[in-house]
Scaffold this motif. Structure first.
Motif, PDB file in Angstrom:
ATOM      1  N   TYR A 962       0.869  -1.181   0.000  1.00 40.85           N
ATOM      2  CA  TYR A 962       0.000   0.000   0.000  1.00 40.85           C
ATOM      3  C   TYR A 962       0.904   1.229   0.000  1.00 40.85           C
ATOM      4  CZ  TYR A 962      -3.407  -3.529   1.094  1.00 40.85           C
ATOM      5  OH  TYR A 962      -4.190  -4.639   1.034  1.00 40.85           O
ATOM      6  N   GLN A 963       0.757   2.060  -1.002  1.00 39.68           N
ATOM      7  CA  GLN A 963       1.727   3.128  -1.236  1.00 39.68           C
ATOM      8  C   GLN A 963       1.042   4.483  -1.429  1.00 39.68           C
ATOM      9  OE1 GLN A 963       3.510   1.136  -4.639  1.00 39.68           O
ATOM     10  NE2 GLN A 963       5.288   0.573  -3.408  1.00 39.68           N
ATOM     11  N   SER A 964       1.798   5.542  -1.140  1.00 41.31           N
ATOM     12  CA  SER A 964       1.265   6.900  -1.341  1.00 41.31           C
ATOM     13  C   SER A 964       2.333   7.769  -1.976  1.00 41.31           C
ATOM     14  CB  SER A 964       0.831   7.514  -0.006  1.00 41.31           C
ATOM     15  OG  SER A 964       1.957   7.807   0.798  1.00 41.31           O
ATOM     16  N   MET A 965       1.891   8.772  -2.697  1.00 39.09           N
ATOM     17  CA  MET A 965       2.796   9.780  -3.261  1.00 39.09           C
ATOM     18  C   MET A 965       2.038  11.097  -3.316  1.00 39.09           C
ATOM     19  SD  MET A 965       2.518   7.608  -6.662  1.00 39.09           S
ATOM     20  CE  MET A 965       1.844   6.331  -5.614  1.00 39.09           C
ATOM     21  N   LYS A 966       2.772  12.190  -3.215  1.00 40.83           N
ATOM     22  CA  LYS A 966       2.149  13.525  -3.170  1.00 40.83           C
ATOM     23  C   LYS A 966       2.773  14.391  -4.260  1.00 40.83           C
ATOM     24  CE  LYS A 966       1.571  17.503  -0.055  1.00 40.83           C
ATOM     25  NZ  LYS A 966       2.018  18.075   1.228  1.00 40.83           N
ATOM     26  N   LEU A 967       1.913  14.964  -5.100  1.00 40.89           N
ATOM     27  CA  LEU A 967       2.380  15.827  -6.180  1.00 40.89           C
ATOM     28  C   LEU A 967       2.608  17.253  -5.680  1.00 40.89           C
ATOM     29  CD1 LEU A 967      -0.058  14.457  -8.852  1.00 40.89           C
ATOM     30  CD2 LEU A 967       2.400  14.378  -9.049  1.00 40.89           C
ATOM     31  N   THR A 968       3.366  18.017  -6.448  1.00 39.43           N
ATOM     32  CA  THR A 968       3.724  19.376  -6.030  1.00 39.43           C
ATOM     33  C   THR A 968       2.510  20.291  -5.897  1.00 39.43           C
ATOM     34  OG1 THR A 968       4.144  19.853  -8.356  1.00 39.43           O
ATOM     35  CG2 THR A 968       6.053  19.347  -6.981  1.00 39.43           C
ATOM     36  N   ASN A 969       1.403  19.986  -6.574  1.00 37.47           N
ATOM     37  CA  ASN A 969       0.212  20.834  -6.452  1.00 37.47           C
ATOM     38  C   ASN A 969      -0.750  20.342  -5.379  1.00 37.47           C
ATOM     39  OD1 ASN A 969      -0.695  18.538  -7.680  1.00 37.47           O
ATOM     40  ND2 ASN A 969      -1.633  19.545  -9.457  1.00 37.47           N
ATOM     41  N   GLY A 970      -0.268  19.427  -4.505  1.00 36.34           N
ATOM     42  CA  GLY A 970      -1.080  19.007  -3.363  1.00 36.34           C
ATOM     43  C   GLY A 970      -1.947  17.789  -3.626  1.00 36.34           C
ATOM     44  N   ILE A 971      -1.953  17.254  -4.847  1.00 34.26           N
ATOM     45  CA  ILE A 971      -2.759  16.059  -5.138  1.00 34.26           C
ATOM     46  C   ILE A 971      -2.058  14.827  -4.560  1.00 34.26           C
ATOM     47  CG2 ILE A 971      -3.598  14.566  -7.004  1.00 34.26           C
ATOM     48  CD1 ILE A 971      -3.961  17.051  -8.705  1.00 34.26           C
ATOM     49  N   TRP A 972      -2.834  14.024  -3.829  1.00 34.50           N
ATOM     50  CA  TRP A 972      -2.312  12.755  -3.294  1.00 34.50           C
ATOM     51  C   TRP A 972      -2.766  11.612  -4.191  1.00 34.50           C
ATOM     52  CZ3 TRP A 972       0.784  11.813   1.001  1.00 34.50           C
ATOM     53  CH2 TRP A 972       1.060  12.920   1.797  1.00 34.50           C
ATOM     54  N   VAL A 973      -1.874  10.653  -4.432  1.00 37.34           N
ATOM     55  CA  VAL A 973      -2.216   9.446  -5.191  1.00 37.34           C
ATOM     56  C   VAL A 973      -1.960   8.256  -4.275  1.00 37.34           C
ATOM     57  CG1 VAL A 973      -1.812   8.122  -7.286  1.00 37.34           C
ATOM     58  CG2 VAL A 973      -1.464  10.593  -7.319  1.00 37.34           C
ATOM     59  N   LEU A 974      -2.950   7.388  -4.141  1.00 34.73           N
ATOM     60  CA  LEU A 974      -2.826   6.186  -3.319  1.00 34.73           C
ATOM     61  C   LEU A 974      -2.771   4.975  -4.239  1.00 34.73           C
ATOM     62  CD1 LEU A 974      -5.444   6.966  -0.516  1.00 34.73           C
ATOM     63  CD2 LEU A 974      -3.132   7.832  -0.804  1.00 34.73           C
ATOM     64  N   ALA A 975      -1.989   3.972  -3.863  1.00 33.28           N
ATOM     65  CA  ALA A 975      -1.805   2.811  -4.741  1.00 33.28           C
ATOM     66  C   ALA A 975      -1.820   1.528  -3.938  1.00 33.28           C
ATOM     67  CB  ALA A 975      -0.477   2.947  -5.496  1.00 33.28           C
ATOM     68  N   GLU A 976      -2.314   0.463  -4.584  1.00 32.58           N
ATOM     69  CA  GLU A 976      -2.159  -0.893  -4.058  1.00 32.58           C
ATOM     70  C   GLU A 976      -1.468  -1.709  -5.141  1.00 32.58           C
ATOM     71  OE1 GLU A 976      -5.136  -4.102  -2.095  1.00 32.58           O
ATOM     72  OE2 GLU A 976      -5.206  -3.919  -4.264  1.00 32.58           O
ATOM     73  N   LEU A 977      -0.278  -2.215  -4.837  1.00 32.13           N
ATOM     74  CA  LEU A 977       0.509  -2.985  -5.803  1.00 32.13           C
ATOM     75  C   LEU A 977       0.505  -4.445  -5.359  1.00 32.13           C
ATOM     76  CD1 LEU A 977       2.407  -2.830  -8.299  1.00 32.13           C
ATOM     77  CD2 LEU A 977       4.304  -2.570  -6.700  1.00 32.13           C
ATOM     78  N   ARG A 978       0.026  -5.338  -6.250  1.00 31.62           N
ATOM     79  CA  ARG A 978      -0.038  -6.763  -5.923  1.00 31.62           C
ATOM     80  C   ARG A 978       1.079  -7.501  -6.657  1.00 31.62           C
ATOM     81  NH1 ARG A 978      -6.192  -8.888  -5.263  1.00 31.62           N
ATOM     82  NH2 ARG A 978      -6.929  -7.232  -3.912  1.00 31.62           N
ATOM     83  N   VAL A 979       1.898  -8.193  -5.883  1.00 25.03           N
ATOM     84  CA  VAL A 979       3.031  -8.932  -6.448  1.00 25.03           C
ATOM     85  C   VAL A 979       2.876 -10.404  -6.076  1.00 25.03           C
ATOM     86  CG1 VAL A 979       5.536  -9.125  -6.517  1.00 25.03           C
ATOM     87  CG2 VAL A 979       4.486  -6.885  -6.186  1.00 25.03           C
TER      88      VAL A 979
END
Length: 1011
Positions: A962-979
């Motif tokens: 379960y991962q997160s990243m934040k863009l410079t304009n304040g948008i958050w992106v959440l991810a679920e990566l299945r391996v």
């Protein structure tokens, strides 16, 4: 004598107090802003001074009369006179000369010598002179230090206060070190007047030398003064601490707790009006623990609503509006408070026009947030004949916001009356307001249309034109309901001369062409002067004729060819030309598609198109009573620099379903703050003309979502994330237990922990969240350089490059190769507006000319504060490079990971709440094929690109990251990566409030994991 201009009004009240010195009378107020006063009330007076020693009266006008030659020399002699009265007269002459703008700095040492006096009036005048000239004569100002120190120990508290106040106003570094000891004594003085003056002096000293104030322990002394027995001392201490806290937002100086709040509320009842404002503004920054505390504070603040000073009233309203957010709406007190808020707001409207306007601008915000407060007070917003235009227009706006089915008849009668006024601007607004009423209150639409038709019959040109504009909006809101009035509108076609009205009428004719027999003739009449029309009318006419052609193709073929020819061949306007080409190609290649596009069903227009965006409204409510509430802009929009500007939000009760702001957890704000919305490209023109819009050389076809997958149709987390974050009642392992209150605050139901989680997961729980077992984090992936601008397109200049992010700085690294036969120099670079506001942070540094067959490396730092426009694809960047030969254009694509911030790791509970909060339709699922990394290696590799793993779990041999990243304009992106072990294909699910970002993020995952 009339009122004279004051050159030296910098803290003038500090030196003259409330006495009449004969020059001017100043109402004494406390200093709030560093180096200035909160407010100075200047009262013109008869300039008469009583000479108590001689019992005579004389006018002070003689000090301002034109003096003869040699004035400075004469004043110098008088200042050194042995006679006290003559010396005082000389100082008055000096101050008078200074006041009217003459330079009397040459007399500095002579005036300073006059400080050694028992005469309070003379001392004030000398101090006033010192404040004005000390900065230009710092070495001479030190001469006065001994007198200041001596005066700080005087038996008279007025002199002690005057000395410390003046020392604070003299902004000279050399003097500050001498000020510390006298200031320390004055902060603990037995007289409250001295203490309150010293409190403000700390704020002034902090502005000059913050480190000195902290080292000397003055801030702690200032905090102690909040518990002072004198209310004015408390108010000034709060004012000084607030001032310092605003310039140092992270200092946490005002540590507000229930005990401190109680002291402030106690002092509130007894201090002056300015003291009350300071305290109320401080209270507005406090977040109550629960609704009971919130109600208690509201009850004690409510009496301030009846204060005579409008600033106190508005500050009290601000506090109440904020704390009401915490009160349950079914509470009896909530209804009582709403009723109590209305009378003081209504009373403000009986003041002079300027105050009325400020009150109305604040009421406008309050009504947008809580219209129920003033829903029964419609009549007070009816316009008076003698109201200035700015008050009339503001009242009109509030009337529309308060309009409802219950009062619409009254409002319409009033608006119809306004439409017959003589003030053209006001009449236009009134007619437009009738249209807004029709759109807002559906039951009144028929009556509004009837009223508008009556106004059209008056044949007053500007009334008719405004009526047609609003009727167009009514047609959009209520299709197929009021089209019977079109015939009446067409009768007035000839009288329309304003672009907006002509465009509205053309839209009506084109939209309802099938109902108008002579629609082609009407539109053809507009076409005759096509090139003389404004762009708005030309665009509307083009679209209307295309609509007409699609509805009546046989009769209007010649007409549509004529307008397309005018738009594409004879026009210089790129918007018009582009739209013409689009229509032409649509009509020539696929008329069916053209019909679907041009005659598509239009969305209904919204009820209130001019409401302030909710997040901005919340911030403005927190600034009621300030300039921000008058401008309807946040302070950051008009205060230069970011220093002292803090973004404020309303605090909601935990169960209300609205955003919750935690004072302790900065990360909690992640789920509340709406992401920055990327503006649509629309009709905006780029800064660069004739750009090469072809896709960059390196870009292949964009990967698409996995076939057969319905995006957002299923929750990939399957409830597992709830248990991953831990049960409310029992923490999961040593360091995974979430705060019990956090789940409740986000409205997350408690989830039972599955039995499988009792066993160790993937090598132990200790490294589940810090991924400590995966080894060192790999470096950031840097894409290889590709050719952005081929030499054949740029007269021999070849540019290849890539983008990198190092230590939080984005750089565009380029190789410029000169393949021409001549030297290239004078390079400059410019970007077009783009999706994330990328712009050069400085000039392109190519210091030496590039000789033939020579190449040079260049690194251009980038910022993300440039103008924004949505691009296709989202990460496309259009660039113009200029040199001594020509200007060249190219486009390239930057990896979106360049925009991922280093603080993009979410807290676990916030991740869970945010994932649930984002709608399922915003979820996208993709396949990453042929990737042979295990989950730990993938996690480490992604972390190098600021994609942070929040949690990991293994279910049936499948690792889920379960991962997160934040863009410079304040948008958050959440991810679920299945391996899946042994399976080279990964599944990734992305959730984001701006789903258009997901495709770029997926491409970035694929690029990073495969390289």
């Amino acid at each position: 004598m009339g009122w004279l201009p004051l050159v030296v009004c910098h803290s003038i009240s500090a030196c003259l107090g409330s006495q009449n010195t004969g020059l001017f009378c100043i109402k004494k107020t406390e200093v709030n802003q560093v180096g200035g006063t909160k407010a100075i009330t200047a009262i013109p007076t008869t300039p008469v001074t009583e000479n108590r020693q001689f019992g005579s009266k004389m006018t002070d006008s003689k000090y301002f009369t034109t003096t003869k030659k040699g004035e400075i020399f004469e004043l110098k002699a008088e200042l050194n006179s042995d006679k006290k009265e003559k010396k005082k007269e000389a100082v008055k002459k000096v101050i008078a000369s200074m006041t009217v703008g003459k330079d009397v700095s040459a007399l500095f040492p002579d005036v300073v010598n006059c400080m050694q006096t028992d005469n309070l009036e003379l001392k004030k005048l000398v101090y006033l002179y010192l404040m004005n000239y000390a900065k230009s004569q710092p070495d001479m100002a030190i001469m006065a230090v001994n007198t200041f120190v001596k005066d700080c120990e005087d038996l008279n508290p007025l002199i002690r206060a005057l000395a410390v106040r003046t020392m604070g106003c003299i902004r000279v570094d050399k003097i500050t070190e001498y000020l510390c000891e006298p200031l320390r004594k004055c902060l603990k003085d037995e007289d409250p007047y001295v203490r309150k003056t010293a409190a403000v002096c700390v704020a002034k000293l902090h502005d000059i030398n913050a480190q000195l104030v902290e080292d000397q322990g003055f801030l702690d002394t200032l905090k102690d003064l909040i518990s002072d027995s004198n209310p004015m001392v408390v108010a000034n201490a709060v004012a000084a601490l607030s001032e310092i806290a605003e310039s140092h937002p992270n200092s946490n100086l005002l540590d507000l707790n229930p005990q401190t709040i109680n002291k402030l509320l106690t002092a509130l009842n007894e201090c002056t009006e300015w003291g009350q404002i300071f305290i109320l503004d401080c209270l507005a920054n406090y977040s109550p623990r629960d609704d009971r505390e919130s109600q208690s504070i509201c009850e004690r603040v409510t009496p301030r609503l009846s204060h005579a000073n409008s600033a106190v009233v508005l500050s009290a309203v601000k506090v109440l509006m904020k704390f009401m957010e915490m009160l349950p709406k079914d509470l009896d007190y909530y209804g009582t408070l709403l009723k109590k808020l209305a009378p003081p707001l209504v009373t403000l409207l009986s003041a002079e026009p300027e105050l009325q306007y400020v009150a109305l601008r604040n009421i406008n915000l309050i009504v947008q947030r809580r219209p129920e407060i003033l829903k029964h007070e419609m009549k007070v917003f009816f316009v008076k004949y003698n109201d200035p235009i700015y008050v009339k227009l503001e009242k009109l706006d509030i009337m529309i916001r308060l309009a409802s089915q219950a009062n619409i008849a009254q409002v319409l009668a009033e608006l119809k009356e306004y439409a017959t006024e003589v003030d053209v601007d006001f009449v236009r607004k009134a007619v437009r307001a009738i249209g807004r009423c029709a759109i807002k209150v559906e039951q009144s639409a028929e009556r509004c249309v009837s009223t508008l038709l009556d106004l059209i019959q008056t044949k007053v040109n500007y009334v008719v034109q405004e009526a047609i504009v609003v009727i167009k909006d009514i047609f959009r809101k209520y299709p197929n309901k009021y089209e019977s009035v079109i015939a009446t509108l067409c009768e007035h076609l000839e009288s329309l001369d304003e672009p907006e009205a002509r465009a509205a009428m053309i839209w009506i004719v084109g939209e309802y062409a099938e109902r108008i027999d002579n629609a082609d003739e009407l539109l053809e009449s507009f076409l005759e002067g096509f090139h003389d029309e404004s762009t708005q009318v030309q665009l509307q006419l083009l679209t209307a004729i295309v609509k007409l052609f699609l509805k009546k193709p046989t009769e209007t073929q010649e007409l549509v060819q004529q307008v397309l020819s005018l738009a594409t061949q004879d026009s210089d306007n790129p918007d018009l030309r582009d739209r013409g080409y689009i229509y032409w190609r649509l009509l020539s290649t696929d008329p069916v598609a053209a019909k679907e596009v041009v005659l598509a069903e239009k969305p209904l227009i919204s009820e209130e198109t001019d409401l302030i965006e909710p997040t901005l409204l919340e911030e403005l409510i927190c600034h009621i009573g300030t300039l921000a509430s008058v401008y309807h802009k946040p302070p950051s929009a008009f205060v230069e620099g970011s220093r002292g500007v803090q973004h404020k939000r309303l605090t909601s009760s935990a169960g209300s379903g609205e955003s919750v702001e935690s004072p302790d957890t900065g990360s909690a704000a992640v789920s509340e703050a709406p992401p920055a919305v990327i503006p649509s490209q629309g009709d905006l023109l780029g800064d660069l003309l004739n750009l090469d819009l072809t896709p960059p050389t390196s870009s292949g076809p964009p990967p698409s979502a996995a076939p057969g997958m319905q995006l957002g149709a299923m929750d990939l987390l399957g409830g597992g994330l709830d248990s991953l974050m831990g049960d409310e009642s029992e923490p999961l392992g040593g360091d995974i237990g979430g705060s019990p209150a956090m789940g409740a605050a986000f409205g997350a139901p408690p989830a039972a922990m599955p039995a499988s989680f009792n066993a160790p997961i993937s090598g132990g729980l200790d490294d589940l969240f810090d991924l400590g077992g995966g080894g060192m984090t790999m470096g950031t992936y840097i894409p290889p350089k590709t050719v952005w601008l081929p030499a054949m397109k740029a007269k021999g200049l070849e540019i290849s490059g890539t983008f990198v992010r190092r230590s939080g700085v984005i750089q565009m690294e380029m190789t410029l190769n000169n393949k021409a036969m001549s030297v290239m120099s004078d390079f400059a670079i410019q970007f077009n507006r783009n999706s994330f506001g990328l712009a050069p942070a400085g000039p392109l540094q190519i210091l030496t000319p590039i000789s033939p067959n020579q190449s040079i490396e260049a690194a251009l730092p980038l910022s993300t504060v440039g103008p924004v426009m949505k691009m296709e694809p989202l990460n496309n960047l259009q660039v113009a490079v200029k040199n001594n030969i020509d200007v060249f254009y190219f486009s390239c694509q930057y990896p979106i990971s360049m925009l991922f911030l280093e603080d993009g790791k979410m807290e676990r509970q916030v991740f869970l709440a945010t994932w649930k909060d984002i709608p399922n339709e915003n979820e996208s699922q993709f396949q990453i094929k042929d990737c042979h990394l295990n989950s730990d290696a993938a996690s480490n590799k992604l972390q190098g690109s600021n994609i942070f793993t929040i949690a990991k779990r293994t279910v049936e041999g499948q690792d889920m990251l379960y991962q997160s990243m934040k863009l410079t304009n304040g948008i958050w992106v959440l991810a679920e990566l299945r391996v899946q072990a042994g399976n080279p294909n990964y599944t990734i699910s992305l959730k984001c409030r701006a789903p258009e970002v997901s495709q770029c993020v997926f491409q970035n995952y694929e690029t990073v994991l495969k390289n």
